[in-house]
Design a protein around this motif. Structure first.
Motif, PDB file in Angstrom:
ATOM      1  N   VAL A   1     -47.990  16.739  -0.879  1.00  0.00           N
ATOM      2  CA  VAL A   1     -46.693  17.403  -0.658  1.00  0.00           C
ATOM      3  C   VAL A   1     -45.566  16.552  -1.238  1.00  0.00           C
ATOM      4  CG1 VAL A   1     -45.043  18.094   1.131  1.00  0.00           C
ATOM      5  CG2 VAL A   1     -47.442  18.766   1.321  1.00  0.00           C
ATOM      6  N   GLN A   2     -45.586  15.247  -0.968  1.00  0.00           N
ATOM      7  CA  GLN A   2     -44.548  14.359  -1.500  1.00  0.00           C
ATOM      8  C   GLN A   2     -44.555  14.349  -3.026  1.00  0.00           C
ATOM      9  OE1 GLN A   2     -45.255  10.572   0.365  1.00  0.00           O
ATOM     10  NE2 GLN A   2     -44.239  11.165   2.262  1.00  0.00           N
ATOM     11  N   LYS A   3     -45.732  14.295  -3.617  1.00  0.00           N
ATOM     12  CA  LYS A   3     -45.850  14.286  -5.075  1.00  0.00           C
ATOM     13  C   LYS A   3     -45.320  15.592  -5.675  1.00  0.00           C
ATOM     14  CE  LYS A   3     -49.275  14.188  -8.733  1.00  0.00           C
ATOM     15  NZ  LYS A   3     -50.154  15.314  -8.939  1.00  0.00           N
ATOM     16  N   ALA A   4     -45.682  16.709  -5.049  1.00  0.00           N
ATOM     17  CA  ALA A   4     -45.232  18.011  -5.550  1.00  0.00           C
ATOM     18  C   ALA A   4     -43.711  18.135  -5.475  1.00  0.00           C
ATOM     19  CB  ALA A   4     -45.897  19.135  -4.759  1.00  0.00           C
ATOM     20  N   PHE A   5     -43.123  17.682  -4.375  1.00  0.00           N
ATOM     21  CA  PHE A   5     -41.673  17.787  -4.251  1.00  0.00           C
ATOM     22  C   PHE A   5     -40.942  16.818  -5.173  1.00  0.00           C
ATOM     23  CE2 PHE A   5     -42.701  20.314  -0.569  1.00  0.00           C
ATOM     24  CZ  PHE A   5     -41.740  21.295  -0.641  1.00  0.00           C
ATOM     25  N   ALA A   6     -41.539  15.669  -5.448  1.00  0.00           N
ATOM     26  CA  ALA A   6     -40.939  14.752  -6.421  1.00  0.00           C
ATOM     27  C   ALA A   6     -40.970  15.393  -7.813  1.00  0.00           C
ATOM     28  CB  ALA A   6     -41.680  13.417  -6.423  1.00  0.00           C
ATOM     29  N   SER A   7     -42.075  16.017  -8.164  1.00  0.00           N
ATOM     30  CA  SER A   7     -42.181  16.700  -9.456  1.00  0.00           C
ATOM     31  C   SER A   7     -41.221  17.878  -9.533  1.00  0.00           C
ATOM     32  CB  SER A   7     -43.612  17.199  -9.686  1.00  0.00           C
ATOM     33  OG  SER A   7     -44.509  16.125  -9.745  1.00  0.00           O
ATOM     34  N   MET A   8     -41.073  18.595  -8.425  1.00  0.00           N
ATOM     35  CA  MET A   8     -40.151  19.720  -8.407  1.00  0.00           C
ATOM     36  C   MET A   8     -38.713  19.230  -8.587  1.00  0.00           C
ATOM     37  SD  MET A   8     -39.705  22.837  -5.686  1.00  0.00           S
ATOM     38  CE  MET A   8     -39.221  21.809  -4.336  1.00  0.00           C
ATOM     39  N   GLY A   9     -38.390  18.084  -7.986  1.00  0.00           N
ATOM     40  CA  GLY A   9     -37.049  17.513  -8.155  1.00  0.00           C
ATOM     41  C   GLY A   9     -36.766  17.187  -9.610  1.00  0.00           C
ATOM     42  N   LYS A  10     -37.762  16.632 -10.302  1.00  0.00           N
ATOM     43  CA  LYS A  10     -37.593  16.327 -11.731  1.00  0.00           C
ATOM     44  C   LYS A  10     -37.394  17.607 -12.534  1.00  0.00           C
ATOM     45  CE  LYS A  10     -40.316  12.099 -11.636  1.00  0.00           C
ATOM     46  NZ  LYS A  10     -41.596  11.483 -11.999  1.00  0.00           N
ATOM     47  N   PHE A  11     -38.155  18.658 -12.194  1.00  0.00           N
ATOM     48  CA  PHE A  11     -38.000  19.934 -12.889  1.00  0.00           C
ATOM     49  C   PHE A  11     -36.597  20.492 -12.689  1.00  0.00           C
ATOM     50  CE2 PHE A  11     -38.097  24.601 -12.530  1.00  0.00           C
ATOM     51  CZ  PHE A  11     -38.439  24.935 -13.822  1.00  0.00           C
ATOM     52  N   LEU A  12     -36.112  20.441 -11.462  1.00  0.00           N
ATOM     53  CA  LEU A  12     -34.791  20.999 -11.167  1.00  0.00           C
ATOM     54  C   LEU A  12     -33.662  20.148 -11.726  1.00  0.00           C
ATOM     55  CD1 LEU A  12     -35.406  22.261  -7.525  1.00  0.00           C
ATOM     56  CD2 LEU A  12     -35.339  23.608  -9.635  1.00  0.00           C
ATOM     57  N   ASP A  13     -33.896  18.840 -11.887  1.00  0.00           N
ATOM     58  CA  ASP A  13     -32.867  17.954 -12.449  1.00  0.00           C
ATOM     59  C   ASP A  13     -32.478  18.353 -13.866  1.00  0.00           C
ATOM     60  OD1 ASP A  13     -32.455  16.404 -10.231  1.00  0.00           O
ATOM     61  OD2 ASP A  13     -33.795  14.786 -10.877  1.00  0.00           O
ATOM     62  N   LYS A  14     -33.419  18.900 -14.626  1.00  0.00           N
ATOM     63  CA  LYS A  14     -33.090  19.255 -16.011  1.00  0.00           C
ATOM     64  C   LYS A  14     -32.088  20.402 -16.088  1.00  0.00           C
ATOM     65  CE  LYS A  14     -36.693  22.562 -17.143  1.00  0.00           C
ATOM     66  NZ  LYS A  14     -37.841  22.844 -17.945  1.00  0.00           N
ATOM     67  N   TRP A  15     -31.926  21.136 -15.004  1.00  0.00           N
ATOM     68  CA  TRP A  15     -30.956  22.226 -14.981  1.00  0.00           C
ATOM     69  C   TRP A  15     -29.559  21.734 -14.619  1.00  0.00           C
ATOM     70  CZ3 TRP A  15     -32.238  27.004 -16.692  1.00  0.00           C
ATOM     71  CH2 TRP A  15     -33.599  27.306 -16.802  1.00  0.00           C
ATOM     72  N   LYS A  16     -29.452  20.504 -14.125  1.00  0.00           N
ATOM     73  CA  LYS A  16     -28.157  19.993 -13.650  1.00  0.00           C
ATOM     74  C   LYS A  16     -27.131  19.826 -14.758  1.00  0.00           C
ATOM     75  CE  LYS A  16     -29.519  17.778  -9.385  1.00  0.00           C
ATOM     76  NZ  LYS A  16     -29.628  16.545  -8.636  1.00  0.00           N
ATOM     77  N   HIS A  17     -27.583  19.634 -15.999  1.00  0.00           N
ATOM     78  CA  HIS A  17     -26.588  19.421 -17.049  1.00  0.00           C
ATOM     79  C   HIS A  17     -25.822  20.698 -17.394  1.00  0.00           C
ATOM     80  CE1 HIS A  17     -29.945  20.625 -19.730  1.00  0.00           C
ATOM     81  NE2 HIS A  17     -28.990  21.031 -20.543  1.00  0.00           N
ATOM     82  N   TYR A  18     -26.204  21.814 -16.786  1.00  0.00           N
ATOM     83  CA  TYR A  18     -25.447  23.060 -16.961  1.00  0.00           C
ATOM     84  C   TYR A  18     -24.365  23.222 -15.888  1.00  0.00           C
ATOM     85  CZ  TYR A  18     -29.241  24.299 -20.141  1.00  0.00           C
ATOM     86  OH  TYR A  18     -30.144  24.308 -21.172  1.00  0.00           O
ATOM     87  N   ASN A  19     -24.244  22.237 -14.991  1.00  0.00           N
ATOM     88  CA  ASN A  19     -23.254  22.296 -13.901  1.00  0.00           C
ATOM     89  C   ASN A  19     -21.852  22.591 -14.401  1.00  0.00           C
ATOM     90  OD1 ASN A  19     -25.082  21.777 -11.906  1.00  0.00           O
ATOM     91  ND2 ASN A  19     -24.419  19.694 -11.516  1.00  0.00           N
ATOM     92  N   LYS A  20     -21.496  21.998 -15.530  1.00  0.00           N
ATOM     93  CA  LYS A  20     -20.116  22.139 -15.993  1.00  0.00           C
ATOM     94  C   LYS A  20     -19.746  23.580 -16.307  1.00  0.00           C
ATOM     95  CE  LYS A  20     -21.739  20.489 -20.387  1.00  0.00           C
ATOM     96  NZ  LYS A  20     -22.038  19.199 -20.903  1.00  0.00           N
ATOM     97  N   LEU A  21     -20.740  24.447 -16.508  1.00  0.00           N
ATOM     98  CA  LEU A  21     -20.434  25.851 -16.793  1.00  0.00           C
ATOM     99  C   LEU A  21     -19.710  26.516 -15.632  1.00  0.00           C
ATOM    100  CD1 LEU A  21     -23.677  27.116 -18.584  1.00  0.00           C
ATOM    101  CD2 LEU A  21     -21.438  26.699 -19.601  1.00  0.00           C
ATOM    102  N   TRP A  22     -20.064  26.170 -14.408  1.00  0.00           N
ATOM    103  CA  TRP A  22     -19.412  26.822 -13.274  1.00  0.00           C
ATOM    104  C   TRP A  22     -18.548  25.885 -12.455  1.00  0.00           C
ATOM    105  CZ3 TRP A  22     -24.834  26.430 -13.298  1.00  0.00           C
ATOM    106  CH2 TRP A  22     -25.373  25.568 -12.371  1.00  0.00           C
ATOM    107  N   ARG A  23     -18.651  24.589 -12.693  1.00  0.00           N
ATOM    108  CA  ARG A  23     -17.836  23.659 -11.908  1.00  0.00           C
ATOM    109  C   ARG A  23     -16.442  23.456 -12.507  1.00  0.00           C
ATOM    110  NH1 ARG A  23     -20.533  20.842  -7.698  1.00  0.00           N
ATOM    111  NH2 ARG A  23     -22.766  21.033  -7.912  1.00  0.00           N
TER     112      ARG A  23
END
Length: 168
Positions: free
Chosen positions: A68-90
């Motif tokens: 579970v910990q490994k899966a959530f760490a991997s999911m966090g890395k996957f979701l981090d790549k979307w963070k650079h689009y933050n400036k579109l709505w922030r």
């Protein structure tokens, strides 16, 4: 969510408390026993103590927790790549465009801005919207749709600003 998974694993073992032991040589459940002088909490003989102390069960619980910990760490890395689009709505669109227009931009500069947003839209649409991460499937279709709406809003506002500037 990770806490819920960990709780689910713990509750799986805890659920064995409801499996009462039978009296020796019968198929009758052992009745709850009360300790001398205590009338509050009866002692119920169940399989919980055996199962919770079993080394194989303990090992499996640790293995599941680690997975579970490994899966959530991997999911966090996957979701981090979307963070650079933050400036579109922030970013405040009006403030950014006001600052941009104060510099009396040329049509080439407007086109550069529009090209940048077209490039962002292409990047967003080229991202994998669904990813299987161990036992979790993450769908980012709604995020992709919202990012495309934000890009369209930015491009529309830039176009309107350019049109309004041309009328002057």
């Amino acid at each position: 969510i990770q806490k819920l998974f960990n709780k689910m694993i713990k509750n799986t073992v805890e659920s064995t408390r409801s499996f009462n032991r039978w009296m020796r040589g019968t198929c009758l459940e052992c009745a709850p026993q009360y300790a001398l002088g205590e009338e509050d909490e009866p002692i119920v003989f169940s399989f919980y103590t055996d199962i919770s102390a079993d080394p194989n069960v303990i090992k499996m619980m640790l293995t599941l927790n680690n997975a579970v910990q490994k899966a959530f760490a991997s999911m966090g890395k996957f979701l981090d790549k979307w963070k650079h689009y933050n400036k579109l709505w922030r970013q405040d669109k009006h403030a950014v465009l006001d600052k941009f227009t104060k510099g009396n931009p040329t049509y080439v500069e407007y086109e550069d801005k529009l090209s940048w947003y077209r490039k962002v839209r292409m990047q967003v649409n080229n991202e994998r919207p669904v990813s299987d991460i161990d036992f979790i499937q993450v769908s980012c279709h709604p995020l992709v749709a919202d990012l495309n709406k934000e890009v369209e809003t930015w491009m529309g506002m830039i176009g309107k600003t350019m049109f309004d500037g041309a009328r002057l």
